[in-house]
Design a protein around this motif. Structure first.
Motif, short mmCIF file in Angstrom:
data_model
loop_
_atom_site.label_atom_id
_atom_site.label_comp_id
_atom_site.label_asym_id
_atom_site.label_seq_id
_atom_site.Cartn_x
_atom_site.Cartn_y
_atom_site.Cartn_z
N GLU A 175 0.82 -1.21 0.00
CA GLU A 175 0.00 0.00 0.00
C GLU A 175 0.86 1.26 0.00
N TYR A 176 2.02 1.17 0.60
CA TYR A 176 2.90 2.34 0.73
C TYR A 176 4.29 1.97 0.20
N GLY A 177 5.01 2.98 -0.19
CA GLY A 177 6.42 2.78 -0.51
C GLY A 177 6.69 2.06 -1.79
N CYS A 178 5.72 1.96 -2.70
CA CYS A 178 5.99 1.36 -4.00
C CYS A 178 6.03 2.48 -5.05
N GLY A 179 6.66 2.19 -6.17
CA GLY A 179 6.75 3.20 -7.21
C GLY A 179 7.45 4.45 -6.71
N ALA A 180 6.88 5.62 -7.03
CA ALA A 180 7.50 6.90 -6.65
C ALA A 180 7.57 7.09 -5.14
N GLY A 181 6.72 6.34 -4.40
CA GLY A 181 6.76 6.45 -2.94
C GLY A 181 8.08 6.02 -2.34
N GLN A 182 8.86 5.23 -3.08
CA GLN A 182 10.17 4.80 -2.59
C GLN A 182 11.20 5.92 -2.60
N LEU A 183 10.90 7.01 -3.29
CA LEU A 183 11.84 8.12 -3.43
C LEU A 183 11.62 9.21 -2.38
N GLN A 184 10.69 8.98 -1.44
CA GLN A 184 10.43 9.92 -0.37
C GLN A 184 10.80 9.28 0.96
N THR A 185 11.62 9.96 1.74
CA THR A 185 12.02 9.40 3.03
C THR A 185 10.91 9.51 4.07
#
Length: 565
Positions: free
Chosen positions: A230-240
């Motif tokens: 649900e979180y941290g996939c795709g572009a979400g991995q580029l945000q700390t």
């Protein structure tokens, strides 16, 4: 090319050249170190004779084991840039606190270990609980480093895991048994440069293969979300921030609180300020100033290590076919722990491949050696000498230290198989830190700041703090709690800390404190400031003093948090 059944990496004969050179240097340092080991203090504590730059690099190299290399690259592959929190939130602030505030107490009290500090502050029960729990933790964590050390040898040669574990353990055992802590520390300095030389080309070539930084951003952003992501996939991995995939908490504000309090305060301060593996390096230095500078000097390379560890893990997840399938949930038979190995296979030419493998082996050997050298000190001084055989001659304890080293290495072979059952070793390690480090930090901090805290409160807080962390782990494993990622480890650590503090305060109200005369040097308010400072500090320029240098490091790490937010 040499390709054996069961191997992942195909190596040429010349890939073994840096390995051979490295092993010759490692054993050579052990042999030279033996000439300077004349007593147990030399073997176990290096005679407190080393300069700050040596202990500073050894301090960070001792931490560059399985946790840092394979664990963080695995977490980077799985979650992305939120993994940076383990460095910029979960390490640097605590390292600076250790250097500025804690090291004067350790070094000035002339204790030989963290458990010995606990003995002098709280007495026998707290000391015994801490000594036993610490020794067990080091054996478990040494197994992590040994397992990954063996996995690299297995990836190259295809040997059965039990054979690779035995060979890897024998190499580490040889130089620690010969030269003791000095050999371990000087090898750690060598290993630091070998690690960087091995991993930097992997990062640069990996980025080049993916199209530079812009290509990296585009490739990671385009990754599809797999099952349960649900979180941290795709572009979400580029945000700390807010790092929900890492923390396992569904709400952004709760994730931030979990990372800052659970990781950044309890787990981080618990690990860096009370873990004798790290503190032992600083205590081997030649003055209070050098001891304080040790973690502060180490903080500068520490904040940039993720660029050669986390980023390669993310690159691997974006370009390695097996990991792409695994992340998408299509059932590839791999583990996150293998991310770096697969990336090495796919992007490094022969020659550089051997250098990268040497860097990984150096990392795991440094980590395992640090665990074992801390273990043998605690077993020798804190358990055996204090409770079993007192007042023996120095030769007896020197021999015992070497026996403890051999024993720890053998046990680590067994604990390596426990580590191998986890797909992401960071899940395993953060669980261990929650069990052992979080309650110890609570007891230690409260005891250092509050002179009224009683010896009984010291051991009660430790025991029930640990049990509460174990309880949270069991609840999560049985499905009562549902915290994916490493949220359960953060919650367990925070629970252990709170339970420890609350029980310590309550128990103190009904039990007697130690006399104030016995707490000088162990409680901040009762210790003269002159005892916490190095008189020679004033002759050095500001940039060679602990507090100003710590301030510079703090500014840098805050800036990194903003840049990559």
């Amino acid at each position: 090319m040499l390709t054996l059944e069961g191997t992942i990496i195909d190596v040429a004969w010349f890939d073994y050249v840096p390995l051979v050179i490295y092993f010759v240097l490692v054993i050579g340092i052990g042999v030279l170190g033996r000439k300077h080991v004349s007593n147990a203090i030399d073997f176990l504590l290096s005679g407190r004779s080393l300069p700050a730059w040596v202990t500073g690099l050894a301090f960070i190299s001792a931490n560059l084991g399985a946790v840092e290399i394979m664990g963080m690259s695995a977490t980077g592959a799985q979650y992305g840039l939120p993994t940076m929190h383990y460095f910029w939130v979960g390490a640097i602030p605590a390292m600076l606190f250790l250097g500025v505030v804690m090291m004067p107490f350790y070094y000035g009290s002339k204790v030989r270990s963290v458990p010995e500090f606990m003995y002098k502050r709280f007495g026998v029960p707290a000391h015994l609980v801490n000594s036993i729990s610490f020794a067990c933790a080091q054996l478990l964590i040494a197994g992590v480093n040994l397992y990954l050390l063996g996995s690299i040898v297995q990836a190259m040669l295809g040997w059965p895991m039990w054979v690779t574990l035995f060979v890897a353990a024998l190499i580490v055992l040889s130089y620690i048994t010969l030269g003791g802590l000095s050999a371990a520390i000087y090898n750690e300095v060598l290993q630091f440069f070998v690690i960087v030389a091995g991993l930097l080309p992997l990062t640069l070539i990996g980025l080049n293969r993916i199209g530079g930084w812009q290509g990296f951003v585009a490739k990671v952003s385009a990754e599809p979300c797999g099952p349960g992501q649900e979180y941290g996939c795709g572009a979400g991995q580029l945000q700390t921030w807010p790092g929900q995939a890492l923390s396992g908490f569904p709400y952004p504000w709760l994730s931030v609180v979990g990372i800052v309090f659970g990781l950044g305060f309890v787990l981080s301060f618990g690990y860096w300020t009370t873990n004798f593996v790290e503190v032992q390096r600083a205590m081997a230095s030649n003055s209070i100033r050098s001891a304080r500078l040790t973690p502060i000097i180490g903080s500068f390379p520490k904040m940039f290590i993720p660029f050669i560890v986390v980023i390669p893990g993310m690159i691997a997840a974006a370009i390695v076919p097996e990991l792409i399938s695994y992340k998408a949930g299509t059932g590839a038979e791999v583990q996150w722990n293998q991310s770096l190995i697969y990336l090495m296979r796919d992007v490094l030419p022969n020659g550089l491949l051997g250098l990268a493998v040497t860097g990984l082996l150096a990392a795991f050997m440094a980590g395992m050696a640090a665990n074992i050298s801390a273990f043998n000190t605690v077993i020798t001084y804190d358990i055996w000498e204090r409770y079993i055989q007192k007042d023996k001659d120095d030769a007896y304890y020197l021999k015992l230290g070497r026996i403890a080293t051999v024993t720890a290495t053998i046990v680590a072979i067994g604990t390596a198989f426990i580590a191998g059952s986890f797909s992401n070793l960071m899940d395993y390690l953060q669980t261990l830190f929650g069990f052992f480090n979080a309650p110890l930090f609570a007891t230690f901090l409260l005891g250092m700041l509050w002179k009224r805290m009683s010896p009984t409160a010291g051991w009660v807080g430790l025991v029930f703090g640990t049990l509460s962390a174990v309880g949270v782990f069991i609840l999560n494993q049985t499905g009562v709690l549902d915290l994916p990622g490493q949220g359960s480890a953060f919650l367990a650590a925070a629970t252990a800390f709170v339970v420890d503090v609350v029980l310590s305060v309550i128990v103190t109200q009904f039990t007697a404190p130690k006399p104030e005369s016995e707490l000088v040097g162990f409680v901040y308010s009762l210790t003269p400031k002159s005892a916490l400072q190095d008189p020679g500090n004033v002759k050095y320029p500001w940039y060679r003093r602990p507090v100003p240098l710590a301030g510079i490091s703090l500014v840098f790490v805050i800036a990194l948090n903003f840049v990559f937010a």
